[in-house]
Structure formats: C-alpha cells, structure tokens
Enzyme design. Structure first.
Site, PDB file in Angstrom:
ATOM      1  N   CYS A  99       0.845  -1.202   0.000  1.00  0.00           N
ATOM      2  CA  CYS A  99       0.000   0.000   0.000  1.00  0.00           C
ATOM      3  C   CYS A  99       0.886   1.261   0.000  1.00  0.00           C
ATOM      4  O   CYS A  99       1.611   1.488  -0.949  1.00  0.00           O
ATOM      5  CB  CYS A  99      -0.997  -0.043   1.160  1.00  0.00           C
ATOM      6  SG  CYS A  99      -2.332   1.178   1.010  1.00  0.00           S
ATOM      7  N   GLU A 154      -2.180  -9.004   3.494  1.00  0.00           N
ATOM      8  CA  GLU A 154      -2.436  -9.485   4.860  1.00  0.00           C
ATOM      9  C   GLU A 154      -3.917  -9.433   5.227  1.00  0.00           C
ATOM     10  O   GLU A 154      -4.335  -9.996   6.239  1.00  0.00           O
ATOM     11  CB  GLU A 154      -1.580  -8.697   5.865  1.00  0.00           C
ATOM     12  CG  GLU A 154      -2.056  -7.299   6.212  1.00  0.00           C
ATOM     13  CD  GLU A 154      -1.775  -6.231   5.174  1.00  0.00           C
ATOM     14  OE1 GLU A 154      -2.056  -5.054   5.486  1.00  0.00           O
ATOM     15  OE2 GLU A 154      -1.292  -6.535   4.059  1.00  0.00           O
ATOM     16  N   HIS A 208      -3.736  -4.989   0.088  1.00  0.00           N
ATOM     17  CA  HIS A 208      -3.242  -5.498   1.378  1.00  0.00           C
ATOM     18  C   HIS A 208      -3.300  -7.022   1.367  1.00  0.00           C
ATOM     19  O   HIS A 208      -4.346  -7.602   1.654  1.00  0.00           O
ATOM     20  CB  HIS A 208      -4.098  -4.955   2.525  1.00  0.00           C
ATOM     21  CG  HIS A 208      -3.834  -3.526   2.836  1.00  0.00           C
ATOM     22  ND1 HIS A 208      -2.795  -3.126   3.650  1.00  0.00           N
ATOM     23  CD2 HIS A 208      -4.449  -2.399   2.433  1.00  0.00           C
ATOM     24  CE1 HIS A 208      -2.793  -1.803   3.733  1.00  0.00           C
ATOM     25  NE2 HIS A 208      -3.781  -1.342   2.999  1.00  0.00           N
TER      26      HIS A 208
END
Length: 195
Positions: free
Chosen positions: A77, A179, A177
């Site tokens: 990001c 994650e 993202h």
C-alpha cells in the site's frame, strides 16, 4: 527465516505480523539499519500519509538504506507508493526505485475516493502471483495510485486501469493489502517468502 518489517510509524505492522504467523513465520518490527540489512526478507508496510512517512524515513536514514538493499523487499500500500519516484500526497519525493509517480484518483469521474474494499487484479506478470488466477479479489484502501507503467506486474480497474503491483529487480510493491486479502493474499505473502 529473518523477516524484518520496517518501522517508520506505519499503521498495519500488527496485521502483517499476524499474517506471517499464519504462514508459520515470525517477523520483527525495526528501524535499526543493521537488523534490516541482515534480514533475509524485508517488508515495508504502510497505512498512513506519505509526507510524514518520508520524514520518518529520513530521520532513521532509511531513505539511503532501502534503495541499496539486495534481498527481496515487499512494499504494501503506502509502502509500495514510497518505493516510487514521488507522490502527489503532500507533493513528496519518495525513494525512486520504481520509475513512476503516484497520483490522486480524480474526483470527477464518478468513482468514490478512497477506493475501499475488494477489487480484482489481472495481467499478472511475476512469480509473486504463482498459484493466483487472473481476476482474483484483493482488499484495497487508497486514494492515490500508480499509472500502468513498464514495471507493472498486475493491473486493477477502478474508473480506469492502474498498476496494482510493481516489480523491479529485488523490489516488489502491491497496492492491495495481502495481509487482509484472505487465502490469495496469504499465497502472495508465501510466494514472497519463497523468493
């Protein structure tokens, strides 16, 4: 494996640590230059604002260290955006690794800014996407984007096409993202750790 998560005051270090734990790895958060240099993999996370992030980078002299790293580096990001030449956010000069400059999404084309939520990635061109089919969904939250450029390794459409991932040499960047992107995001992190 020593996995350094660079600490420059970015907001998503904890979720990156948890994602690494789900893959059976332990990362450590640091801005210590020696610890970063000796790590096998380096993640530059990012939730925050570009100008203050670069100010912190300069304070810790990370602006000099990061461009000369030789091991795989993954920017996430804002972390990806800081690996580019510059960003319109705060008219900020960045690290100059990817030869593109970050722009703000236009307000006048009928899209909501920031882009927030799930969107697809396609035109996948890297070992980072091994096991990922085109048009899988990733989670994004951002108001700024990289135009499609020669270093783009994935593309996303939001009003128009932009580069949702970049690669040059040992540097990788993803606008989304991983994650927070479920099993396919985990796969991308797994692929990065295998590099």
């Amino acid at each position: 494996m020593k996995i350094a998560i660079i600490d420059y005051g970015a907001g998503n270090t904890q979720s990156v640590l948890f994602a690494l734990e789900r893959l059976g790895h332990t990362g450590f958060v640091t801005h210590d230059r020696e610890k970063i240099t000796s790590a096998e993999k380096i993640i530059l996370p990012g939730v925050g604002e570009a100008a203050s992030a670069m100010k912190k980078m300069r304070e810790f002299q990370l602006d000099q260290l990061i461009p000369v790293l030789k091991q795989p580096v993954l920017g996430i990001c804002l972390g990806m955006q800081l690996l580019c030449n510059a960003t319109e956010e705060g008219n900020t000069n960045a690290l100059g690794i990817f030869d593109t400059s970050i722009q703000k999404f236009p307000q006048n084309i009928g899209i909501k800014v920031p882009q927030m939520g799930w969107n697809t990635i396609y035109d996948l061109k890297s070992e980072l996407f091994e096991g990922i089919q085109p048009n899988e969904y990733m989670y994004l939250v951002h108001s700024y984007y990289s135009p499609v450029c020669k270093e783009a390794i994935s593309v996303t459409h939001y009003g128009f096409e932009y580069a949702s991932a970049l690669q040059k040499d040992n540097f990788y960047g993803v606008q989304f993202h991983p994650e927070k992107s479920g099993k396919y995001g985990q796969q991308i992190l797994h692929n990065f750790l295998k590099l």
